[in-house]
Design a protein around this motif. Structure first.
Motif, short mmCIF file in Angstrom:
data_model
loop_
_atom_site.label_atom_id
_atom_site.label_comp_id
_atom_site.label_asym_id
_atom_site.label_seq_id
_atom_site.Cartn_x
_atom_site.Cartn_y
_atom_site.Cartn_z
N ASN A 134 2.53 1.68 -3.31
CA ASN A 134 1.61 2.18 -4.34
C ASN A 134 1.35 3.67 -4.20
O ASN A 134 1.28 4.39 -5.18
CB ASN A 134 0.30 1.39 -4.32
CG ASN A 134 0.43 0.09 -5.09
OD1 ASN A 134 1.14 0.02 -6.10
ND2 ASN A 134 -0.23 -0.95 -4.62
N ASN A 135 1.21 4.11 -2.93
CA ASN A 135 1.05 5.56 -2.69
C ASN A 135 2.26 6.33 -3.19
O ASN A 135 2.13 7.35 -3.88
CB ASN A 135 0.86 5.85 -1.19
CG ASN A 135 -0.53 5.49 -0.72
OD1 ASN A 135 -1.45 5.40 -1.55
ND2 ASN A 135 -0.70 5.28 0.57
N GLU A 136 3.44 5.82 -2.81
CA GLU A 136 4.71 6.43 -3.23
C GLU A 136 4.81 6.47 -4.76
O GLU A 136 5.18 7.48 -5.35
CB GLU A 136 5.86 5.60 -2.62
CG GLU A 136 7.26 6.02 -3.02
CD GLU A 136 7.77 7.23 -2.26
OE1 GLU A 136 7.04 7.73 -1.38
OE2 GLU A 136 8.89 7.69 -2.58
N ASP A 153 0.84 -1.22 0.00
CA ASP A 153 0.00 0.00 0.00
C ASP A 153 0.86 1.25 0.00
O ASP A 153 0.64 2.18 -0.78
CB ASP A 153 -0.91 0.02 1.24
CG ASP A 153 -2.18 -0.80 1.01
OD1 ASP A 153 -2.43 -1.17 -0.17
OD2 ASP A 153 -2.90 -1.08 1.99
N LYS A 154 1.86 1.24 0.91
CA LYS A 154 2.77 2.39 0.99
C LYS A 154 3.48 2.59 -0.34
O LYS A 154 3.59 3.71 -0.84
CB LYS A 154 3.81 2.17 2.10
CG LYS A 154 3.38 2.66 3.46
CD LYS A 154 4.54 2.56 4.43
CE LYS A 154 4.05 2.54 5.87
NZ LYS A 154 5.08 2.02 6.79
N GLY A 163 2.39 6.45 -6.93
CA GLY A 163 1.46 7.44 -7.48
C GLY A 163 2.04 8.83 -7.41
O GLY A 163 1.98 9.60 -8.38
N LYS A 164 2.68 9.14 -6.25
CA LYS A 164 3.27 10.47 -6.07
C LYS A 164 4.44 10.67 -7.04
O LYS A 164 4.55 11.70 -7.70
CB LYS A 164 3.74 10.60 -4.62
CG LYS A 164 3.97 12.03 -4.20
CD LYS A 164 4.48 12.09 -2.76
CE LYS A 164 5.03 13.46 -2.45
NZ LYS A 164 6.22 13.81 -3.25
#
Ligand code: ZN
Length: 252
Positions: A137-139, A134-135, A141-142
């Protein structure tokens, strides 16, 4: 040839004046050429630097993707292990009914609960790894949206530099032609001395600044200063050899 003065529009203009003027012009052109060559060397370095920035951002995205995919692999392998532990437990449980001694029964039961512990460890690991995914994927995306923004700016900067380089190269070509033209009109011996001085000192011409050579700063003898001022013949600094010329800052 050079000490023959001639008269032009009522004023005294020696041929020498024009030689010195040409040397001063060469000096000016050479210093411009130096700047242009420097720019032509620097711009590609700046372009590489910008490309590196973009490549680093892309590499970071790749690294993040790789971490995510290796975490996903880890989850799949944990799930397979859990499955095989459960199969094993099933087999043990089927055997339990066939066992006659209490000791054998307890031993097999403890094998089953050992597998329970392993399954529970693997499940905990899966949860932790999912959190990391999850982390990641967030990273990701950013990083991707940052790259998208950066890329447009960097490509524009790159194109600007490319244009700059082209115009500097064109200016360099033109100035090199100017130099060749001036050079052709200067006596070859004077020219070769000029070039030797440039190789040795970086410049071949210096103005006299308050009685000193503007190149090496040595004091110029008054007789030489007077000669430079009268422009009757070419005067060279006795220390560095540069061609000296007189301007309004020359007076000591
Ligand atoms: Zn000097």
């Amino acid at each position: 040839v050079f000490d023959t003065p001639f008269f032009f529009e009522g004023g005294k203009v020696s041929i020498l004046d024009s030689v010195l003027d040409k040397l001063i012009e060469l000096h000016k052109i050479d210093s411009e050429l130096n700047d242009l060559r420097k720019r032509c060397r620097e711009i590609p370095v700046q372009m590489d630097h910008i490309s590196d920035q973009l490549n680093r951002a892309k590499e970071k995205i790749e690294t993040t993707k790789n971490i995510i995919s290796s975490n996903e692999k880890r989850i799949r392998s944990n799930e397979k292990m859990i499955e095989s532990h459960r199969e094993q437990q099933g087999k043990y449980r089927a055997q339990l009914f066939k066992l006659k001694s209490n000791r054998e029964y307890q031993a097999l039961n403890s094998e089953i609960s050992l597998l329970d512990d392993k399954i529970s460890e693997l499940e905990t690991d899966i949860l932790e790894v999912m959190e990391q995914i999850d982390k990641g994927n967030n990273e990701l995306g950013k990083l991707t949206s940052d790259l998208k923004q950066q890329e447009a700016i960097i490509i524009a900067q790159h194109q600007d530099l490319e244009k700059d380089l082209k115009s500097e190269q064109e200016a360099l070509g033109l100035r090199e032609k100017d130099r060749a033209d001036v050079q052709q009109s200067v006596d070859p011996e004077i020219m070769s001395r000029y070039d030797r001085l440039v190789r040795k000192h970086g410049s071949a011409v210096a103005e006299i600044v308050t009685g000193n050579c503007g190149g090496c700063f040595v004091r110029i003898r008054p007789q030489l200063s007077a000669m430079a001022r009268s422009n009757d013949q070419l005067v060279n600094c006795e220390k560095c050899g540069r061609y000296l010329f007189w301007t309004d800052v020359s007076e000591s």
